[in-house]
Design a protein around this motif. Structure first.
Motif, PDB file in Angstrom:
ATOM      1  N   GLU A 249      26.516  38.291   9.552  1.00 25.02           N
ATOM      2  CA  GLU A 249      27.139  39.610   9.675  1.00 25.02           C
ATOM      3  C   GLU A 249      27.777  40.089   8.364  1.00 25.02           C
ATOM      4  O   GLU A 249      27.550  41.216   7.933  1.00 25.02           O
ATOM      5  N   HIS A 250      28.551  39.220   7.721  1.00 26.32           N
ATOM      6  CA  HIS A 250      29.287  39.662   6.536  1.00 26.32           C
ATOM      7  C   HIS A 250      28.359  39.870   5.348  1.00 26.32           C
ATOM      8  O   HIS A 250      28.547  40.790   4.550  1.00 26.32           O
TER       9      HIS A 250
ATOM     10  N   TRP B 150      21.633  40.270  18.610  1.00 29.13           N
ATOM     11  CA  TRP B 150      22.769  39.422  18.309  1.00 29.13           C
ATOM     12  C   TRP B 150      23.510  39.211  19.632  1.00 29.13           C
ATOM     13  O   TRP B 150      23.746  40.172  20.375  1.00 29.13           O
TER      14      TRP B 150
ATOM     15  N   SER C 261      26.764  38.341  21.599  1.00 30.71           N
ATOM     16  CA  SER C 261      28.203  38.384  21.362  1.00 30.71           C
ATOM     17  C   SER C 261      28.858  37.036  21.687  1.00 30.71           C
ATOM     18  O   SER C 261      28.440  36.339  22.613  1.00 30.71           O
TER      19      SER C 261
ATOM     20  N   TYR D  89      35.092  31.625  21.271  1.00 31.59           N
ATOM     21  CA  TYR D  89      36.287  31.355  20.475  1.00 31.59           C
ATOM     22  C   TYR D  89      37.321  30.873  21.481  1.00 31.59           C
ATOM     23  O   TYR D  89      37.699  31.630  22.385  1.00 31.59           O
TER      24      TYR D  89
ATOM     25  N   THR E 214      35.577  40.300  25.072  1.00 35.83           N
ATOM     26  CA  THR E 214      34.570  40.545  24.033  1.00 35.83           C
ATOM     27  C   THR E 214      35.235  41.162  22.811  1.00 35.83           C
ATOM     28  O   THR E 214      35.728  42.291  22.899  1.00 35.83           O
TER      29      THR E 214
ATOM     30  N   GLN F  86      35.051  44.375  17.195  1.00 35.03           N
ATOM     31  CA  GLN F  86      34.546  44.658  15.841  1.00 35.03           C
ATOM     32  C   GLN F  86      33.137  44.110  15.570  1.00 35.03           C
ATOM     33  O   GLN F  86      32.279  44.852  15.074  1.00 35.03           O
ATOM     34  N   PRO F  87      32.861  42.834  15.891  1.00 39.91           N
ATOM     35  CA  PRO F  87      31.504  42.338  15.611  1.00 39.91           C
ATOM     36  C   PRO F  87      30.416  43.098  16.380  1.00 39.91           C
ATOM     37  O   PRO F  87      29.329  43.317  15.851  1.00 39.91           O
TER      38      PRO F  87
ATOM     39  N   GLU G 128      30.456  46.239  17.168  1.00 39.01           N
ATOM     40  CA  GLU G 128      30.246  47.493  16.449  1.00 39.01           C
ATOM     41  C   GLU G 128      29.464  47.238  15.156  1.00 39.01           C
ATOM     42  O   GLU G 128      28.517  47.959  14.851  1.00 39.01           O
ATOM     43  N   ASN G 129      29.875  46.202  14.422  1.00 37.88           N
ATOM     44  CA  ASN G 129      29.201  45.902  13.150  1.00 37.88           C
ATOM     45  C   ASN G 129      27.719  45.635  13.349  1.00 37.88           C
ATOM     46  O   ASN G 129      26.876  46.203  12.663  1.00 37.88           O
ATOM     47  N   TRP G 130      27.403  44.742  14.295  1.00 38.72           N
ATOM     48  CA  TRP G 130      25.993  44.377  14.490  1.00 38.72           C
ATOM     49  C   TRP G 130      25.170  45.568  14.949  1.00 38.72           C
ATOM     50  O   TRP G 130      24.025  45.749  14.536  1.00 38.72           O
TER      51      TRP G 130
ATOM     52  N   VAL H 225      22.869  44.307  20.801  1.00 34.96           N
ATOM     53  CA  VAL H 225      23.887  43.307  21.123  1.00 34.96           C
ATOM     54  C   VAL H 225      23.824  42.983  22.613  1.00 34.96           C
ATOM     55  O   VAL H 225      23.727  43.884  23.446  1.00 34.96           O
TER      56      VAL H 225
END
Ligand code: 5GP
Length: 301
Positions: free
Chosen positions: A93-94, A140, A142, A161, A190, A193-194, A196-198, A205
């Protein structure tokens, strides 16, 4: 020393392999020349599902951009922290976000990925479906946060996490969840941010969440597609839950009662997919994602 046997291929297999190699090289060189002519962006290549493109080295991809020499490719990859051997499929992602910035690719240059929400009763086979989509180049999956303890085979940052109650509270208070809910005595959410990014990077997603969370996503993201995974029959689900072995009779009864409640929510979903064969469910999810993506493109124009 034991030497592995060299693979013995029939002449037909050898011919097929060499034909596939020729086609893969052709696909890669076609993509590179289209990038060189500025017909497509590097993100069109990154989001190309074909294995030949996914296996392409990032250095080859960047080297195809007009006006960027091999020295700049090297320095850029070093700056972003991309290993020289990295292939497109392995970009995180980054790294992708950094590439977007470096190449001034804006949100509107990339067609936004779909948001697919998958729910269904425990024991229906959701985790097998999720595992298959984790390997799919257009998806991707989540990674949720949870306050429950990890099971033996689970890895922090991959399966979930695993958070303390305090940390979970903090994320709720900061509005960092797209949705969250309580389930069987723990909280699950959920991270927003990830997702939205992906999606902005063009990947679809997949959220694998319980029903209360699915309802929240429907309310906040009306564009999402909600899919309910159903067992071929109630008896089949019962058998699968029995098969989990070590449960006490009380625990088994509780699981069945929960599954019955979950099944009752199926009509609220956009699609109900019967899990007869995992490959079919996966293929349907892929086509639903492509359909949603195409639909959102049309509405942009
Ligand atoms: P498990 O503890 O068995 O991994 O998951 C229990 C339930 O929590 C499953 O139905 C799973 O789909 C759901 N779940 C997992 N992550 C999330 C999440 O981020 N949000 C919500 N609402 N449910 C989740």
């Amino acid at each position: 020393m034991v030497r592995p046997n060299p693979p013995t291929l029939t002449p037909e297999q050898r011919a097929a392999a060499s034909q596939a190699g020729i086609e893969a090289r052709r696909a890669r060189s076609d993509i590179k020349s289209r990038i060189a002519r500025s017909e497509i962006s590097i993100f069109d290549a990154i989001n190309d599902q074909r294995a030949a493109i996914q296996r392409m080295k990032v250095s080859d991809l960047l080297g195809a951009v007009p006006g960027i020499g091999s020295r700049r490719v090297f320095l850029l990859m070093e700056k972003i922290g991309i290993a020289t051997t990295r292939r497109i499929a392995g970009l995180g992602e980054h790294q992708l976000m950094a590439l977007r910035r470096e190449f001034s690719v804006t949100k509107s240059d990339v067609s936004q990925g779909a948001l697919i929400v998958m729910s269904g009763p425990g024991g229906v086979g959701k985790s097998t479906i999720t595992a298959a989509l984790r390997d799919h180049p257009s998806f991707w999956v989540s990674i949720s946060a949870t306050t429950r303890s990890p099971r033996e085979t689970e890895r922090d940052g991959f399966d979930y996490y695993f958070l303390s109650d305090e940390k979970f509270d903090e994320m709720v208070a900061n509005g960092e969840f797209l949705e969250w809910a309580e389930f069987a005595g723990a909280r699950y959410g959920t991270p927003k941010q990830p997702v939205e990014n992906w999606r902005n990077l063009g990947k679809s997603v997949l959220l694998e969440i319980e029903i209360a969370g699915a309802r929240q996503v429907r309310a906040s993201e009306p564009n999402s597609t909600l899919v309910f995974i159903s067992p071929p029959s109630w008896a089949d689900l019962e058998a699968r839950l029995q098969g989990r072995g070590t449960d006490s009779p009380e625990r088994r009864a509780a699981r069945l009662a929960l599954a019955r409640d979950e099944m009752a929510a199926a009509p609220e979903f956009d699609h109900i997919l019967v899990n007869e064969r995992v490959e079919e469910v996966v293929a349907t999810l892929v086509s639903l994602a492509l359909g949603q993506k195409a639909g959102s493109n049309e509405s942009e124009h």
